[in-house]
Design an enzyme around this catalytic site. Structure first.
Site, mmCIF file in Angstrom:
data_model
loop_
_atom_site.group_PDB
_atom_site.id
_atom_site.type_symbol
_atom_site.label_atom_id
_atom_site.label_comp_id
_atom_site.label_asym_id
_atom_site.label_seq_id
_atom_site.Cartn_x
_atom_site.Cartn_y
_atom_site.Cartn_z
ATOM 1 N N CYS A 78 0.820 -1.211 0.000
ATOM 2 C CA CYS A 78 0.000 0.000 0.000
ATOM 3 C C CYS A 78 0.864 1.275 0.000
ATOM 4 C CB CYS A 78 -0.989 -0.069 1.155
ATOM 5 S SG CYS A 78 -2.460 0.895 0.829
ATOM 6 N N HIS A 171 -3.180 -5.273 1.842
ATOM 7 C CA HIS A 171 -2.481 -5.530 3.111
ATOM 8 C C HIS A 171 -2.452 -7.028 3.444
ATOM 9 C CE1 HIS A 171 -2.107 -1.378 4.753
ATOM 10 N NE2 HIS A 171 -3.067 -1.153 3.873
ATOM 11 N N GLU A 173 -0.783 -8.523 5.578
ATOM 12 C CA GLU A 173 -0.501 -8.753 7.013
ATOM 13 C C GLU A 173 -1.775 -8.717 7.851
ATOM 14 O OE1 GLU A 173 -0.169 -6.027 5.386
ATOM 15 O OE2 GLU A 173 -0.627 -4.297 6.636
HETATM 16 N N1 GLN Z 1 -3.651 6.336 1.226
HETATM 17 C C1 GLN Z 1 -2.313 6.088 1.685
HETATM 18 C C2 GLN Z 1 -1.287 6.872 0.866
HETATM 19 O O1 GLN Z 1 -1.622 7.447 -0.111
HETATM 20 C C3 GLN Z 1 -2.013 4.595 1.625
HETATM 21 C C4 GLN Z 1 -2.962 3.835 2.500
HETATM 22 C C5 GLN Z 1 -2.407 2.585 3.101
HETATM 23 O O2 GLN Z 1 -1.204 2.369 3.161
HETATM 24 N N2 GLN Z 1 -3.288 1.748 3.617
HETATM 25 O O3 GLN Z 1 -0.166 6.933 1.226
#
Ligand code: GLN
Length: 194
Positions: A78, A171, A173
């Site tokens: 992410c 994610h 994890e």
């Molecule tokens: N929205 C976050 C970003 O732009 C990422 C979200 C996340 O890591 N769950 O950095």
């Protein structure tokens, strides 16, 4: 083998617990010297802009970038994926480590679908679908020619691999399924044997 987890914010403990289940030691990476002691690094989810500020203030940015360019296996989930990406579409321009040949768009699922989970087919880790949890996730808009796409959702890549770098928009994890962490560890072991 020892795996570092970049410890600025986000799901640090969850990644640590996953690796504990797999009997692998972890180091929480907070300063640049910590990078010398590891065989791979996980960059967790969180807020990529916060990561950037802290990475630059601690001198970790350059050292982490050099280490990954030199072959340190990395898995970004992410916000971690956003940090690894070569190109970020959003304005104003956001800096990144620039080591994974993809273009990403931050927070790309919009308000209606900010957070959701779904089951993905990821043949590289086995036949059983993987429960993928997306939280204010980015989208991968395109990938370079050396990037393998391991998982797709709504016609967009969500799990990619380039050399020893893995990038996920979700994610892994946050479930009990350790298969993606195992897949990453195989990349780290391979490096030890080189
Ligand atoms: N929205 C976050 C970003 O732009 C990422 C979200 C996340 O890591 N769950 O950095």
């Amino acid at each position: 083998m020892r795996i570092g987890i970049l410890s600025i914010q986000g799901s640090i403990i969850e990644h640590k617990n996953m690796l504990k289940k797999l009997d692998v030691d972890t180091i929480l990476i907070k300063k640049s010297e910590d990078l010398d002691k590891i065989d791979g690094i996980i960059i967790p989810g969180g807020e990529s802009t916060t990561f950037l500020t802290v990475l630059e203030n601690t001198g970790l940015f350059k050292k982490l970038q050099d280490a990954i360019k030199a072959g340190l296996p990395a898995m970004g989930t992410c916000a971690g994926l956003i940090l690894l990406a070569k190109r970020i579409e959003n304005h104003p321009h956001q800096k990144s480590l620039g080591v994974l040949d993809i273009t990403v768009s931050r927070n790309a699922y919009g308000r209606q679908r900010e957070s959701f989970s779904t089951y993905l087919d990821i043949p590289a880790i086995g036949d059983k679908p993987f429960e993928a949890v997306f939280i204010r996730a980015p989208q991968i808009l395109d990938v370079g020619k050396d990037v393998k796409v391991l998982g797709v959702f709504m016609e967009k890549p969500v799990f990619v691999e380039e050399k020893s770098i893995l990038g996920l928009t979700f994610h892994p994890e946050l479930t009990d399924d350790t298969r993606i962490h195992e897949y990453f560890l195989q990349r780290c072991i391979g490096r030890n044997e080189m």
